[in-house]
Each structure stands twice: as C-alpha cells, then as structure tokens.
Design an enzyme around this catalytic site. Structure first.
Site, mmCIF file in Angstrom:
data_model
loop_
_atom_site.group_PDB
_atom_site.id
_atom_site.type_symbol
_atom_site.label_atom_id
_atom_site.label_comp_id
_atom_site.label_asym_id
_atom_site.label_seq_id
_atom_site.Cartn_x
_atom_site.Cartn_y
_atom_site.Cartn_z
ATOM 1 N N GLU A 225 10.595 -4.616 4.565
ATOM 2 C CA GLU A 225 10.799 -6.277 3.864
ATOM 3 C C GLU A 225 10.094 -5.476 3.001
ATOM 4 O O GLU A 225 10.948 -6.398 2.017
ATOM 5 C CB GLU A 225 9.652 -7.042 5.158
ATOM 6 C CG GLU A 225 9.496 -7.001 6.950
ATOM 7 C CD GLU A 225 9.643 -5.928 7.159
ATOM 8 O OE1 GLU A 225 8.355 -5.228 6.858
ATOM 9 O OE2 GLU A 225 9.311 -6.630 9.078
ATOM 10 N N HIS B 248 -4.998 -34.623 17.192
ATOM 11 C CA HIS B 248 -3.873 -35.470 17.913
ATOM 12 C C HIS B 248 -3.035 -34.428 18.318
ATOM 13 O O HIS B 248 -1.406 -35.733 18.231
ATOM 14 C CB HIS B 248 -3.734 -35.934 15.786
ATOM 15 C CG HIS B 248 -4.313 -36.605 16.157
ATOM 16 N ND1 HIS B 248 -4.509 -38.463 16.166
ATOM 17 C CD2 HIS B 248 -5.422 -36.947 15.137
ATOM 18 C CE1 HIS B 248 -5.819 -38.783 15.774
ATOM 19 N NE2 HIS B 248 -6.138 -38.162 15.108
ATOM 20 N N GLY C 17 -4.749 -2.346 5.049
ATOM 21 C CA GLY C 17 -4.284 -3.008 4.718
ATOM 22 C C GLY C 17 -5.116 -4.493 5.281
ATOM 23 O O GLY C 17 -5.083 -5.821 3.915
ATOM 24 N N ARG C 18 -5.323 -4.841 6.577
ATOM 25 C CA ARG C 18 -5.566 -6.104 6.503
ATOM 26 C C ARG C 18 -6.925 -6.324 6.083
ATOM 27 O O ARG C 18 -7.666 -7.718 6.317
ATOM 28 C CB ARG C 18 -5.552 -6.508 7.904
ATOM 29 C CG ARG C 18 -6.452 -4.890 8.932
ATOM 30 C CD ARG C 18 -6.148 -5.815 10.695
ATOM 31 N NE ARG C 18 -5.992 -4.745 11.326
ATOM 32 C CZ ARG C 18 -5.622 -3.365 11.489
ATOM 33 N NH1 ARG C 18 -4.728 -2.994 10.558
ATOM 34 N NH2 ARG C 18 -6.387 -2.544 12.371
ATOM 35 N N LYS D 13 0.834 -1.005 0.682
ATOM 36 C CA LYS D 13 0.268 0.137 -0.282
ATOM 37 C C LYS D 13 0.763 1.391 0.356
ATOM 38 O O LYS D 13 0.671 2.398 -0.960
ATOM 39 C CB LYS D 13 -1.017 0.311 1.350
ATOM 40 C CG LYS D 13 -1.515 1.719 1.623
ATOM 41 C CD LYS D 13 -3.309 0.356 2.602
ATOM 42 C CE LYS D 13 -3.542 1.738 2.812
ATOM 43 N NZ LYS D 13 -4.515 2.029 4.176
ATOM 44 N N LYS E 211 9.750 -1.371 14.377
ATOM 45 C CA LYS E 211 10.158 -0.906 13.165
ATOM 46 C C LYS E 211 10.834 0.362 13.477
ATOM 47 O O LYS E 211 11.604 0.335 13.297
ATOM 48 C CB LYS E 211 9.473 -0.105 12.088
ATOM 49 C CG LYS E 211 7.581 -1.200 12.121
ATOM 50 C CD LYS E 211 6.900 -0.181 10.590
ATOM 51 C CE LYS E 211 5.796 -1.112 10.806
ATOM 52 N NZ LYS E 211 4.713 -0.658 10.010
ATOM 53 N N GLU F 9 -4.507 -7.447 15.060
ATOM 54 C CA GLU F 9 -4.181 -5.938 14.268
ATOM 55 C C GLU F 9 -5.418 -5.246 14.844
ATOM 56 O O GLU F 9 -5.208 -4.153 15.302
ATOM 57 C CB GLU F 9 -3.930 -5.860 13.829
ATOM 58 C CG GLU F 9 -2.457 -5.092 13.445
ATOM 59 C CD GLU F 9 -1.926 -5.071 12.046
ATOM 60 O OE1 GLU F 9 -2.185 -5.808 10.877
ATOM 61 O OE2 GLU F 9 -0.321 -4.857 11.813
HETATM 62 C C1 G6Q Z 1 -2.885 -4.005 7.839
HETATM 63 C C2 G6Q Z 1 -1.145 -3.131 8.300
HETATM 64 C C3 G6Q Z 1 -0.374 -4.158 7.919
HETATM 65 C C4 G6Q Z 1 0.023 -3.659 6.141
HETATM 66 C C5 G6Q Z 1 1.920 -4.398 5.950
HETATM 67 C C6 G6Q Z 1 1.795 -3.718 4.887
HETATM 68 O O1 G6Q Z 1 -3.430 -3.589 8.176
HETATM 69 O O2 G6Q Z 1 -1.368 -2.390 7.901
HETATM 70 O O3 G6Q Z 1 -0.535 -5.239 8.299
HETATM 71 O O4 G6Q Z 1 -0.313 -3.875 5.825
HETATM 72 O O5 G6Q Z 1 2.125 -3.331 7.265
HETATM 73 O O6 G6Q Z 1 2.182 -2.925 4.211
HETATM 74 P P1 G6Q Z 1 1.834 -2.462 3.279
HETATM 75 O O7 G6Q Z 1 1.290 -2.871 2.500
HETATM 76 O O8 G6Q Z 1 2.030 -1.111 3.090
HETATM 77 O O9 G6Q Z 1 3.756 -2.826 2.320
#
Ligand code: G6Q
Length: 537
Positions: A213, A385, A268-269, A207, A505, A354
């Site tokens: 990462e 199990h 994001g989620r 996003k 972070k 989250e």
């Molecule tokens: C979700 C969070 C988080 C996000 C990641 C990736 O709700 O905001 O999990 O999706 O940190 O972020 P980017 O899509 O910006 O790389």
C-alpha cells in the site's frame, strides 16, 4: 516460565469465586462499602482511575493479584525493559519504552547502548521540524512548505493520525496535514486535491519500505509531484523517508540525508514515539513533542516500579481478564469524552487486537481460553445517541472505559459541564440502572414499564485527567500499551508479532496478476473464482 493458565491454582480459585459473585449487583457492592468509590480508585500521575464500578469485591481483587503473583508478572514484565528478546517468534527485543528514555539512561541491546542513537534521531527530527515550521526549508521552486502528507499504513499511519488529531490544538495552523494509508486510489486523490506540489512535503513512513500500500501510494505521489514540478532533482526537497531500510529508501530515489531511522526492536504499532512521529513533531513542535515523550516515560516508570495493587496498567489488565475470561465478555468499549481523541479508539484497535488476537501460546500450543477482546469506541456524547442503547438494555455485557478531562481546550459557555455531566451520568446509569418499581412510581403505563427498565450492573472504568495535552496523551497511550503487555504475559501469548496479517497479503499478490490478464480464472475455490471473474467481466 511454563504453565497451563487454566490449571493454575489462582485461575481455579477465580473460577470458583466467579460462581459466587457473577450475579451480585453493583448496587449491593456499593451498599456493602460506603467508601467504595474512593477505595477502588488510583490517583497517580495526574490520572484519577476509578475502577469501583466493576463487578468485583475485595476477594476478587485478592484473587486477581494472586494470579499476577503466581504468574510472576512483576518480574516477567521487567524483561521488556531489560531488552530481552521477548518477541520470541521474531527473535527481537521489544524496546519502545527506550524511545522515551531520557538522555542519561543507558539501555543495551547486544552490548550496544541504544539511547544515544535514539537521541541522535530525535535531534535530527527536531532540526528538520524547525526548518519546516520556521519556513527555512524551501521547496524546489522557492516556496514555503505548507502541506505535509504522511504516507504509511497500520503502525506507520494510525499513531501519526491519532496524535495529529489529538494534539491539533497545539499544532501549527499554517500547516496542512494529510494522511494517506489506503491503497484505494481515492485516499491519495482526495489528500492531494487542490494542492500545489511546490508547497508539499511527502513523508514516506514505512519500517520495511516494502509494504504494498505504502509503496504504491509513494510511487503515485512521486508521479503526481513530477506531473507538476517536472524536475527529478526536486524530489530531494519534497520527499523524506522514515524507515529502517536505507537501501530501499535510496532505491526509491530519496536522499538518505533525509531519512529518519529506527530499529527492528520497535514494533509498527508501538512506533509512534520513533521517527514515525515525524509528522507529529512538525505539527506540534519539538518542545511539545518532548513533553509527549515525557508523558510516555512517566507511565513507563510507573508501570515498571509501582506495586501491582497501585499499578494502573496492571489493574486495567486484570479487570480485562476478569471480563474476557470469566464473564465471557467479547468486547471492550473505549469512549473518550474529548473530541480531539476521536481517532484514539481506532488507534487502540490496532494496538490491542493486533497484539493480543492470538490463538497459540509461546510454545505454539493452542490455548483453551479466550485471548484479546475486541476493542471499539467513538467519542462521547455521539455514541450516546446511537449504540449506547445496546450497552444499557441489550443482552451483551460490554465493559466500558470512559476517558475525560476536567478542562476543555476550547472553553465555550457550558459545553464542558454538559460533556462531563454526560460522561459521569453514563457510568452511573450503566452501573445502577432503574428498577421496575422506580419506573412504575413515575406513573408509566403498565405495558411500557418493562421497556423502560434498566437492569444496571454494567461495568465501567473512568479515567479522569486535567486537560488533554502532549504529556497526558503520552501517559494514556503508554497506559494501554502496558495493559496489553500484561494481558499477553498472563495469557502467555506473544503480543509483539502479527503473523495473522500475512496470509491475505500473500493471496492478494497471487490475485493481482490474475486481475490484470484476460483469462478466465479457474484455479481457486468456486467462490473466489466467481468473484475474480465478476470483477473482470
Ligand atoms: C504493526 C504492524 C503493521 C505495520 C504496517 C506497516 O505492528 O507491523 O501495522 O505497521 O504493516 O508496515 P511498514 O511500516 O513496514 O510499512
């Protein structure tokens, strides 16, 4: 609406009622109402939701719905759909439901109708997916694309992985899907092991297009690619981006023609139905993808319009509050009896934890009650199990969600009957257990009797559907999304920010240069200094 949850009338009534019911056994509750199994169930949208095996009676339900009414959940929940900036801490609207709205809908954000924008991106995704699936899109050296590698993390990874695994049965098997999320180089190395760069397409899903990462993996992917195809111009055929940050995408060197956009009102989620779903669409095709969106939309409409008592996500949310805040259950287990849903619990962990893992309310005041539960799970019957022992005979109370389907996507012999018999049996065993008398009657030696007793009274919900497919997956995901939202409304916390991920972070960014020089580190606490210096030694 301003309130102190634990001081509301309905909360106090629930506290009082809890004392009356906390020790009542599910056996008694079932004896009191011979039709309880059907009375406490909702059968809507092709989901049979059995919530009869919960430690509640009609009074409990009445009081839980009173709570929802006192807190005006029905009208407050509409704020999300109408585009109000309910993510107050980030000043954003929350409109993932718009991503699944039909073309004919109109949803305004600051006076602008976002539905045509959403469908424009969907159409662009569809054209691109067709080209890959029909082998029209050729790589730089003229080869067909065979490998699709999604690079993203958190919300830009968990949805795509979960959906790919869940809908693998519907996917194009000539394509090979990989998902790279971890900054651990092994994740990337294993994903591309043995791949021909000329047949590979990287989808850089981010996003913000700034995430450490993802940017690290994206650069590594670029280098890996150029080590095989030694031509910068080839990037355009092999790298596409899903992002809201056009400038950063361009700077990375991806042709913005090959960028699929989304918007700040998609968290994001909550983004698996935004362009973050590009890998899913390539895997299952446009038609199946649109069926999935249709499933989401059905649940969105159900949640928006069904009366509270018949509203599946609302009932789930209230039951969750009952265990979390009154029985003080710490966790919620989710056990899909469907192997394709193996990543579903991991996906739900982010969505639920989250979102509702918060310690202050909307005003920033420390809350004096427990917020979001810990979600966890594994597909059945594997869990049986291993850790089910603790749920049956341990000392902790763990409410369970069972998810099952009538039909198998791979009907082989008696597998499905065995699978579903196990799911149903687990709910029965958890609820009703086995008494000392029953164990004794089996002729068990006296010293073993107590070891073989199952106290029962362990609560569970069962969600039973026809068959796992795109539409049903959409319904299930949206069902949990809305459950999380209702719980956030009740607790008066913000389920749509994630400030708790920031501190680590920031500290990592300080530690990175400290790892990369030769000086002894002394500026942290003694534990952190020692760990850094051990790494460097
Ligand atoms: C979700 C969070 C988080 C996000 C990641 C990736 O709700 O905001 O999990 O999706 O940190 O972020 P980017 O899509 O910006 O790389």
């Amino acid at each position: 609406m301003n309130y102190n949850l634990t001081n509301t009338q309905s909360w106090k009534a629930l506290e009082k009622h809890f004392e009356d019911i906390k020790n009542v056994h599910l056996k008694t509750l079932f004896n009191d109402d011979k039709e309880r199994g059907s009375n406490l169930s909702i059968n809507k949208l092709g989901i049979y939701f059995d919530y009869s095996k919960h430690r509640i009676n009609n009074k409990t339900l009445e009081l839980l719905f009173n709570l929802a009414e006192e807190l005006q959940i029905d009208s407050r929940k509409q704020d999300m759909f109408s585009g109000e900036k309910i993510n107050k801490t980030e000043g954003r609207a929350v409109l993932h439901t718009a991503l699944r709205a039909p073309k004919s809908a109109s949803i305004l954000v600051e006076g602008h109708d976002i539905v045509p924008d959403i469908h424009e991106v969907l159409n662009k995704m569809a054209i691109f997916s067709h080209k890959i699936r029909n082998k029209e899109w050729k790589g730089h050296t003229g080869k067909n694309i065979k490998n699709i590698i999604n690079i993203g993390i958190g919300g830009s990874d968990l949805g795509p992985v979960m959906a790919y695994e869940a809908l693998k049965h519907f996917s194009d098997r000539s394509l090979n899907f990989k998902f790279v999320s971890n900054v651990d180089g092994s994740d990337f190395a294993e994903a591309v092991e043995g791949l021909d760069a000329g047949e590979s397409l990287f989808i850089i899903s981010s996003k913000t297009f700034t995430t450490l990462e993802t940017m690290t993996n994206a650069k590594t992917a670029r280098n890996w690619f150029l080590s095989q195809i030694k031509d910068e111009k080839a990037i355009a055929k092999h790298f596409v981006a899903v992002s809201t940050n056009e400038k950063a995408v361009e700077e990375f060197g991806i042709d913005t023609q090959n960028m699929f956009g989304f918007w700040d009102w998609v968290g994001g989620r909550y983004s698996m139905t935004a362009a973050i779903g590009l890998s899913t669409m390539i895997a299952i095709g446009e038609n199946n993808y649109r069926k999935m969106l249709g499933g989401f939309h059905l649940m969105d409409e159900h949640f928006k319009t069904a009366p509270l008592q018949q509203n599946i996500p609302v009932v789930m949310a209230l039951l969750g509050i009952w265990y979390n805040n009154f029985f003080e259950a710490e966790t919620q287990a989710v056990f899909p009896y469907e192997n394709y849903l193996k990543r579903f619990p991991a996906y739900l962990q982010q969505m639920t934890m989250e979102s509702n893992g918060k310690q202050v309310n909307m005003n920033g005041d420390r809350i004096d009650f427990q917020s979001g539960a810990i979600y966890w799970g594994e597909p059945g019957t594997n869990g049986q199990h291993s850790f089910y022992q603790l749920i049956h005979q341990g000392t902790k109370l763990i409410p369970v969600d069972f998810i099952g389907f009538k039909k198998s996507l791979n009907p082989i012999g008696s597998h499905q009957d065995y699978l579903i018999a196990n799911m149903i049996a687990q709910g029965e065993a958890l609820a009703f257990g086995k008494t000392k008398e029953e164990v004794k009657a089996e002729g068990i030696a006296d010293d073993l009797v107590m070891h073989k007793v199952f106290e029962g009274n362990k609560p569970s919900s069962t969600f039973f559907l026809d068959e796992l497919g795109p539409e049903n997956l959409g319904k299930l995901v949206a069902m949990y999304e809305h459950c999380v939202y209702v719980q956030g409304l009740i607790w008066d916390i913000n389920p749509f920010d994630q400030m708790g991920v920031e501190l680590g972070k920031v500290l990592a960014m300080k530690i990175i240069p400290e790892l990369e020089n030769n000086e002894k580190v002394i500026n942290h606490d003694s534990s952190t200094n020692a760990l850094i210096n051990f790494y460097k030694s």
